[in-house]
Design a protein around this motif. Sequence first.
Motif, PDB file in Angstrom:
ATOM      1  N   PRO A   1       2.313   4.461 -13.593  1.00  9.72           N
ATOM      2  CA  PRO A   1       3.618   3.867 -13.254  1.00  9.72           C
ATOM      3  C   PRO A   1       3.699   3.374 -11.816  1.00  9.72           C
ATOM      4  N   LEU A   2       2.970   4.021 -10.927  1.00 11.56           N
ATOM      5  CA  LEU A   2       2.998   3.589  -9.525  1.00 11.56           C
ATOM      6  C   LEU A   2       2.458   2.160  -9.384  1.00 11.56           C
TER       7      LEU A   2
ATOM      8  N   GLU B   1       7.810   7.360  -2.341  1.00 11.02           N
ATOM      9  CA  GLU B   1       7.457   7.660  -0.949  1.00 11.02           C
ATOM     10  C   GLU B   1       8.702   8.116  -0.184  1.00 11.02           C
TER      11      GLU B   1
ATOM     12  N   ASP C   1      10.785   2.864  -6.093  1.00 16.13           N
ATOM     13  CA  ASP C   1       9.666   2.398  -6.916  1.00 16.13           C
ATOM     14  C   ASP C   1       8.439   3.289  -6.813  1.00 16.13           C
ATOM     15  N   THR C   2       8.265   3.912  -5.657  1.00 18.24           N
ATOM     16  CA  THR C   2       7.009   4.623  -5.410  1.00 18.24           C
ATOM     17  C   THR C   2       7.191   6.112  -5.168  1.00 18.24           C
TER      18      THR C   2
ATOM     19  N   ARG D   1       7.081  -5.125  -8.020  1.00 19.66           N
ATOM     20  CA  ARG D   1       7.718  -5.380  -6.722  1.00 19.66           C
ATOM     21  C   ARG D   1       7.020  -6.521  -5.985  1.00 19.66           C
TER      22      ARG D   1
ATOM     23  N   LEU E   1       5.005  12.051  -3.430  1.00 24.53           N
ATOM     24  CA  LEU E   1       5.606  10.992  -4.235  1.00 24.53           C
ATOM     25  C   LEU E   1       5.399  11.216  -5.728  1.00 24.53           C
TER      26      LEU E   1
ATOM     27  N   ASN F   1       4.856  -0.302 -10.984  1.00 25.99           N
ATOM     28  CA  ASN F   1       6.011  -0.584 -10.133  1.00 25.99           C
ATOM     29  C   ASN F   1       5.643  -1.472  -8.953  1.00 25.99           C
ATOM     30  N   LEU F   2       4.464  -1.199  -8.374  1.00 28.92           N
ATOM     31  CA  LEU F   2       4.034  -2.007  -7.230  1.00 28.92           C
ATOM     32  C   LEU F   2       3.780  -3.452  -7.646  1.00 28.92           C
TER      33      LEU F   2
ATOM     34  N   LEU G   1       8.280  10.591  -8.518  1.00 32.21           N
ATOM     35  CA  LEU G   1       8.224   9.238  -9.076  1.00 32.21           C
ATOM     36  C   LEU G   1       8.941   9.080 -10.410  1.00 32.21           C
TER      37      LEU G   1
ATOM     38  N   LYS H   1       0.847  -1.193   0.000  1.00 25.27           N
ATOM     39  CA  LYS H   1       0.000   0.000   0.000  1.00 25.27           C
ATOM     40  C   LYS H   1       0.880   1.240   0.000  1.00 25.27           C
TER      41      LYS H   1
END
Lengths: 330, 699
Positions: A311-312, B569, B566-567, A319, B689, A315-316, B693, A230
């Motif tokens: 893209p988020l 954050e 990757d994020t 991963r 973020l 990417n998640l 990103l 999350k």
Amino acid sequence: MRAFRYHRPADVTEAVALLDAEPEAAYLGGGTNLVDLMKLGVQRPDLLVDVTGLPLDTVEALPHGGLRIGATVRNSDLAADPMVRRDHPLLSRALLAGASGQLRNMATTAGNLLQRTRCVYFQDTGKACNKREPGTGCAARHGQNRDLAILGWSELCVATHPSDLAVALVALDAVVEVHDPGGAREIPLVDLHRTPGEHPERETSLPHGALITGVRIPPLPFARHCTYLKVRDRASFAFAVGSVAAALDLAEDTVRDVRLAYGAVAHRPWRAYRAEEALRGRPFTAELAAQAADAELAAARPLPHNGFKVPLIRNLTVRALTALAGAAPR
Amino acid sequence: MSAPPVGAVGREHPRLEGRDKVTGTARYAVEYPVDDVTYGWAVPAAATRGRISRIDTAQTLAVPGVLDVLHHGNAPRLAPGVDDTLFLLQEPTVHYRGEFVAVVVAETLEAAREGARLVRIDYDTEAHSTVLSPHHPSLYRPDTVNPGYPTDTAEGDFDAAFAAAEVQLDTTYRTPAYHNNPMEPHATTARWRDGRLLVHDSTQGSTPVQATLAQLFGLPPETVRVIAEHVGGGFGSKGAPKAPVVLAALAARQVDRPVRLALTRQQLFGPIGYRTPTIQRVRLGADADGRIAAVCHDAISQTSKVQEFAEQTAVYTRSMYAGRHRRTTHRLVRLDVPTPFWMRAPGECPGAYALESALDELATACGVDPVELRVRNDATVDPDSGQPFSSRNLVACLREGARRFDWADRDPTPGARRLGRWLIGTGVAGASYPARSRAATATAAAAPDGTFEVRVNATDIGTGARTALWQLAADALAVPADRVAIRVGDSDLPPAPVAGGSMGTASWGWAVIRACEQLRQRLRDTAVPAEGLTVEVSTADEVRAQRPLARYAYGAHFVQVRVDADTGEVRVDRMLGVFAVGRVVNPTTARSQLIGGMTMGLSMALHEEGLLDERYGDWVNHDLATYHISGCADVERIEAYWLPEEDPDLNPARVKGIGEIGIVGSAAAVANAVHHATGVRIRDLPIRLDKLLDRLPAG
């Protein structure tokens, strides 16, 4: 706020009959969302039927594997349940990634699924919202929409569903048990929530008065091999900016089976069927995971402020699956 | 006399009222039991600019329990010209969306709220302008900036020196609207009896509330009493009287019964003030070693059409670092928005974000360590006034922080440290805040039983002020603290200034110490008479006679962040602050003030942002679920230290004030650490973020 009556029914039948007779009544679970919305004037029920006293507060193992979760099991209790932690850790992880300890102590399983969008325009009666007041327009479509949908939205509504639990449950093929005046029936969770289409005011396929009594999770041999990622704007106590629920079953290096769902991208928890399809039967690589995410996200239509979600989520996805593949039992 | 008691000052002590607060017995403004009480609900305008053409209250008055609806057509009259933001329910004009245009009074809170929903108001609307921009046609130069500083300053020839500089930096930083969000909303209980007005108000200063209410309602000040015994925070937004106290007093007069009125969380986003958005251009001209020759800070912010508030954003740059050629300017735009107001370190907080970020950029450009760069640009006299400093320990803070943070081991290369998916970086920033004092009065009374009572209308907004004053009083009386009682938070007490500007303990403590010293002197010659002995002092003359010196507290922030590749954050591993703030009266509460300020700076750097919807002209994320404020989980390790600092040229308490310096520079240290981690410089806060990103280095 509007004056309302309050009733605690003796059983499910009475609860359902009450709502059937009262077009402006609502079920009350933990109240963590409904009571806020009542104060804000967003929801104005004239009768609250408090279902938290009904005997729907247990988690049971099903005979052939799988789990049945009562509708009023509190989020804290569900997350801490030893069976859930052992066999369906995805649920614990999703639950504990959401809200705060105090809210989880109150919030119920069914209430979590039926919570309303946190779109700021929906929650403000001074702003246009087709979901709150059909026909008034969607202020979010051309307003502040960073947190809102990239998939499945319509010109009438770009809201997202806020639940973390629902994302995990939809990945696990959960089924919702429903009682309505016609009796008991079951709905796959993936069919419970709607995309907004022409009727954003209708968030689920449930008619008025239908009561969710429980959620069943069918057995899934690789359910323990899962993860819930999350992304949020602060470290705790924030709704997802994007989330991924994943479970992976590898045979040697080949994807035998996979479950994948996305949160905070659409009006409903988003089961990523296309991505799953792209993964099944193929040798797992990070590139494959990225291609699978791309296959799912090809349909994405970002709003002016949320293009980053594509893209988020990609990417998640990479991963989550890469981590599961790296840790796959051989 | 007996042996001198053990000193109370400098010792850890929990808040005197801590137990009352955690057990729920401490009363806040709308928690006092009041007979026959009614509830007021403020009705916000649903137009952004225009006039009310019609108000229909029929449906509201039909709600069971609703007693009355006040609006411009029927509310009691107020005296004009006192404070335009408080001239409420007097005129049909709407200046901004959310301005309070009516109050519903009812027997219950719920009925009042339902009634408020049903008030029908028609508006004649006009086109509005609510977005700050550097090219806004109505940009103007205010006469002064808060709280009275010159608008522009210039020394030397900035343009020529900048043009001639070996290294030139020209950058623009932007900060959004920030909302104070104290835990306790602005809230009031008001009641009238025999022409006298009694209010329990959530305020940072009941003396100015008393004065303002007296003026607005045309009353002798002594007929108005304002009590603020416990206040659940303010962060500046309660530093002046705000709408609720006026609305409650109007409503109580109208219905001739006590009225409780508390704002909702949503209503705190605007009508009670906020930190203005800023657009700040900073130019630095330096030699190749990073020695600044020319510095210019041009700040643009917004105000309302109701009243001018000019954030002193560039004032920080006037005195912080050396540099012979310097210029600062402030420009304002009047928009159809609520009036901005104080928020923790107004001016210094946004200004330090810009200047301390620019210094980091200069350090990178010159290849000089950012701690060393700041040391090289330390000032020996105040570059703005030319006055000597009463004490200036910025360099000592930087050195001590660098030592504790193991700064010497740092590789300055941006984006060079990676641990798994995390990009790791560290950042530094300086900090300063004026150490001011204002006149106050206090009494100290001795009782025959050997106990003492000290009275001063200080306000404890949760900071621990009451406890600090009690410690100062005990030492000034030279008695054990358990024989001393302290009373604060009531306009019937000796008048004293607001809790604001980090000058509470300095100002109130000054009066407390002088009163106690005089009482002690009196008791050298006489025994305490049966009726007790009281002395009262005012520090007005003494404060006025202070030597002209530049008095500042200083600090240095060190931050480590990690950024998820990757994020995008950003997570904060560690914040470390070292401060030179004069004497620390109570380490327990001082530490809370400092780490609270530091965390609020982190919140500013990464989380907080009022999101304006131009079509409506207000902020759409007006609750704590959508306007994110940092929580404990957002900083994994936080440390505040202070240097032993004895500055004899401050005030009798020898304190510099600690309420605000923690937030000054803190956001820049976080932003600088993000740059060090990623190589990406974000110049518009917050660093979310989505801004990082697609710019992060590949893994």
